[in-house]
Each structure stands twice: as C-alpha cells, then as structure tokens.
Write an enzyme that holds these catalytic residues in place. Structure first.
Site, mmCIF file in Angstrom:
data_model
loop_
_atom_site.group_PDB
_atom_site.id
_atom_site.type_symbol
_atom_site.label_atom_id
_atom_site.label_comp_id
_atom_site.label_asym_id
_atom_site.label_seq_id
_atom_site.Cartn_x
_atom_site.Cartn_y
_atom_site.Cartn_z
ATOM 1 N N HIS A 69 6.958 12.775 -23.501
ATOM 2 C CA HIS A 69 6.439 11.564 -24.142
ATOM 3 C C HIS A 69 6.154 10.488 -23.081
ATOM 4 O O HIS A 69 5.052 9.929 -23.017
ATOM 5 C CB HIS A 69 7.453 11.068 -25.178
ATOM 6 C CG HIS A 69 7.133 9.735 -25.789
ATOM 7 N ND1 HIS A 69 6.708 9.608 -27.088
ATOM 8 C CD2 HIS A 69 7.165 8.481 -25.276
ATOM 9 C CE1 HIS A 69 6.500 8.325 -27.353
ATOM 10 N NE2 HIS A 69 6.776 7.615 -26.267
ATOM 11 N N GLU A 70 7.152 10.247 -22.221
ATOM 12 C CA GLU A 70 6.995 9.214 -21.193
ATOM 13 C C GLU A 70 5.935 9.618 -20.175
ATOM 14 O O GLU A 70 5.181 8.778 -19.692
ATOM 15 C CB GLU A 70 8.329 8.936 -20.488
ATOM 16 C CG GLU A 70 9.418 8.391 -21.396
ATOM 17 C CD GLU A 70 8.981 7.132 -22.158
ATOM 18 O OE1 GLU A 70 8.176 6.351 -21.627
ATOM 19 O OE2 GLU A 70 9.452 6.953 -23.292
ATOM 20 N N HIS A 73 2.537 8.604 -21.378
ATOM 21 C CA HIS A 73 2.204 7.219 -21.014
ATOM 22 C C HIS A 73 1.805 7.159 -19.543
ATOM 23 O O HIS A 73 0.819 6.513 -19.178
ATOM 24 C CB HIS A 73 3.418 6.304 -21.195
ATOM 25 C CG HIS A 73 3.827 6.077 -22.620
ATOM 26 N ND1 HIS A 73 2.977 5.554 -23.566
ATOM 27 C CD2 HIS A 73 5.009 6.257 -23.257
ATOM 28 C CE1 HIS A 73 3.624 5.442 -24.722
ATOM 29 N NE2 HIS A 73 4.847 5.869 -24.562
#
Ligand code: ZN
Length: 395
Positions: A69-70, A73
C-alpha cells in the site's frame, strides 16, 4: 505519528523501509488473535499446530499488504518527481514520508489514491484465488468465519487477508486528513478553490471532526464492554486529532507566506564549482577561501549537477588531487532532492529534509541552471519576517 525508535528492515530503490517498535505489538496481537480465529474456522482444538502456522503466515502477509500500500503511494510520488525518503510501519499502519508537498491538486489526488488502489487490488486478488480454489460458496463461508470442515487452511488465510485489506481500504478512505481519504478530499477542495492552504485547512478540519467522532464512538464501545476495540478506536481518534490540528496550524502559517518565492529569499549570486575543476583547486580556491561545508557543482552550461562536500574533497589523497576533477568525487543529485525551483513558493521548503540536513539547497530555473543557493538561515529569517517578528538585519 511514528516515534523515532525504529528498525531499518531493508531498502527498496533508495527508500528506507523501517518498522516502529510499536509494530511488534501489532504482530504479536495479530498472531495471538488469529490462532484462535483459525482454530474456530478449521474446527480444531488447542493442540493443533496448523492454526499457529497460519497465524504467522497471515501476520507476514498483512505486513506485506501494508508495505505494498505504502509503496503504491511511493511509486506514484516518485514518478511525479517527489522522492520518498522513508516508509515506516507502526501501530496504526504505514506512513510513506514525502520529501516535499505535492504541487498540484492532480498530483495530490494521484499520490493519495495509489495506496487504496493497491489495497483494493490485493483484496480482489485474494478473493479471486480463494474462489478459484474453493468455489464462491466455500470462500464466502470462510469470509464469515463459520466453522466448516471443508475449508482448507489456505482458503481461510486468503479469506482473512481479503477481509483485512477491505477493512484497511475502507478505513483509509474515510475523509479525515491526513488519512488517504482526507488527502483525496484535500485534492478536490484544492481543485475547486484553487487555493492549497484553504484546501488543507478544510481537509484538516474535516479530519478533526472525524477524530472527535472516533473518540466518541470509541468511548461508547468502551463503556458498552468492548475494551480493546474501544481503546483502539479512541486512540486512533486521538492521534488523528493531533495531526489534523498540526496541519491546521501549518496551513494558517503557510497562508501568511503566500506570494513569497524561493527566488525572493535565495542568494542570487552563488559561488559554484565547475565539474572540470581539479580537486586541488576546489580545496585551495573554494573551501579554504570561503570555509563553507559544501558548494554547488555545475557543468559547462551552468546546469546544477550536485554538491561537493568538504569531506569528499579532503578524502582524495594529496598526490592525486591535481589530477582528479570535482566531477569524479562530488555527490550527484540524481533524485533531485538537493535542488528546488527558484520560482517555487517558499512554502515548498517547509519540512524539506535536504535543507535541514545540509543547511542549504540549490535553486534552479526550468532548464536546471543554477540560479541561487537558498540556506536554512535565509528561509528562517524570511519566515520570522512574515509572521511579524522584529525585522532581522539582512546580509
Ligand atoms: Zn495510504
């Protein structure tokens, strides 16, 4: 946000991946809680080993999900020219720290939405594989944690992973800045109002509203008997409230320095060293003369290439200093973190890591030509002037 006490796990393309020590508490709780969960789903007793193995595998897969997820980004931010300094996993998930703020609502939106897109993809992939293995009915039974001897360990794991990622997705999409949903709200408000600071203030106020709601619901859960869930939610609310308040303050401050650009505060007549200069000359004519810890390095067309720090020049053995050039020993600014556009708003320098670390940055024009050097001192003075402090003597 995460404390400084953290462990570096690995580096991916220069991004430091670390875990806060609070993460180990999560790992422990997840494994402890999940062993019971898998015992229930599989219908086995305490002595079975399988639930423990599944719990450990799930905890690691959860860890990987948050990291992906990170990284979602991070990949989008990097593509948009905003390097990510580090990713930290902690008690309440992950944080990817950008080296600077985004510079348009479109960029803000893309960076914010990338993480939830990855999480949604993981949940869908788990569901697809689970359904392919066990069929839709069986997978749905596993998702609802109903004991069924037909369910295999792998399917139970996939069902849990799909559910937890769905939960992470929903939580992150709550429009409470600085959660992803709040960043999306900020991007929309920014696009509508055309004003970054107003958008930040609006999103942060929304975040504050949600944080109080979290605290209230958490306390309600607490008194109605859900001790762990209640404390957890109230704690998340408390942390959200704190960071949202920080962003409100910061945006109020930012609106005071609106209209000031990097060019307004930089030293527009910087001393720079050419790449082709010998190390010997760099030491004699620059470091010994000006006594600065570093100089910007430029190529023949005055384009900014990187920095030469004193230590790197000194490290070259004396006999070879006249033959070696600065171009061979300087720190190349490959990721663009050592420079800032001269026409960028001063605000973009707030929280800039390289500025804090080096005490200064190169200011460049659209073609990458060196236009000035902006130092932390000058930025600090400009900020003090803007908030109405006593006028500082200018240099
Ligand atoms: Zn996110």
């Amino acid at each position: 946000m995460p404390a400084r006490s953290q462990l570096t796990l690995l580096r991916i393309k220069g991004i430091r991946i670390g875990v806060d020590y609070s993460w180990f508490l999560v790992l422990f709780l997840v494994i402890f809680w999940l062993s019971g969960f898998y015992r229930d789903v599989l219908g086995v007793d305490d002595s079975a080993l399988e639930p423990y193995l599944l719990a450990v595998a799930s905890a690691l897969a959860f860890f990987a999900s948050i990291l992906l997820h990170e990284l979602g980004h991070a990949v989008v931010a990097t593509r948009l020219g905003i390097p990510i300094t580090d990713i930290t996993l902690w008690l309440f998930g992950g944080v990817a720290r950008m080296s600077r703020d985004t510079d348009s609502p479109g960029a803000e939106f893309k960076v914010a939405v990338a993480g939830p897109v990855v999480t949604a993809a993981i949940a869908l992939a788990c569901a697809a594989v689970g359904i392919a293995i066990a069929g839709a009915d069986e997978f749905w039974t596993a998702m609802r944690v109903i004991e069924d001897p037909e369910i295999s360990g792998v399917v139970a794991l996939l069902a849990w992973l799909a559910s937890i990622n769905l939960l992470v997705l929903v939580f992150n999409l709550i429009p409470a800045f600085p959660l992803d949903g709040g960043r999306i709200a900020r991007a929309i408000a920014w696009r509508v109002t055309g004003d970054r600071n107003r958008a930040t203030r609006l999103a942060a106020m929304l975040g504050q509203g949600f944080s109080y709601l979290f605290i209230a619901v958490g306390l309600l859960w607490l008194v109605s008997g859900d001790l762990i869930g209640g404390i957890w939610l109230a704690l998340i609310g408390f942390i959200l409230a704190q960071s949202a308040r920080g962003y409100v303050r910061r945006s109020e401050f930012s609106s005071r320095i609106e209209g000031i650009s990097v060019a307004d505060v930089m030293d527009a007549d910087p001393v720079a060293i050419s790449e082709s200069t010998s190390v010997e000359r760099a030491i004699d004519e620059y470091f010994l003369r000006y006594r600065w810890p570093w100089f910007p390095v430029v190529d023949a067309t005055d384009r900014f290439r990187g920095l030469l720090v004193r230590e790197a020049a000194d490290a070259v053995p004396e006999p070879t200093r006249s033959q070696q050039t600065v171009g061979e020993v300087f720190e190349l600014d490959a990721s663009g973190t050592l420079r800032v556009r001269a026409d960028a708003p001063l605000e973009t320098l707030l929280g800039n890591d390289a500025l804090r670390r080096l005490g200064g940055l190169a200011a460049v024009d659209a073609d990458g030509r060196l236009r000035g050097v902006v130092t932390a001192d000058r930025v600090g003075r400009a900020l003090r002037d803007a908030v109405g402090g006593p006028p500082a003597p200018s240099s």
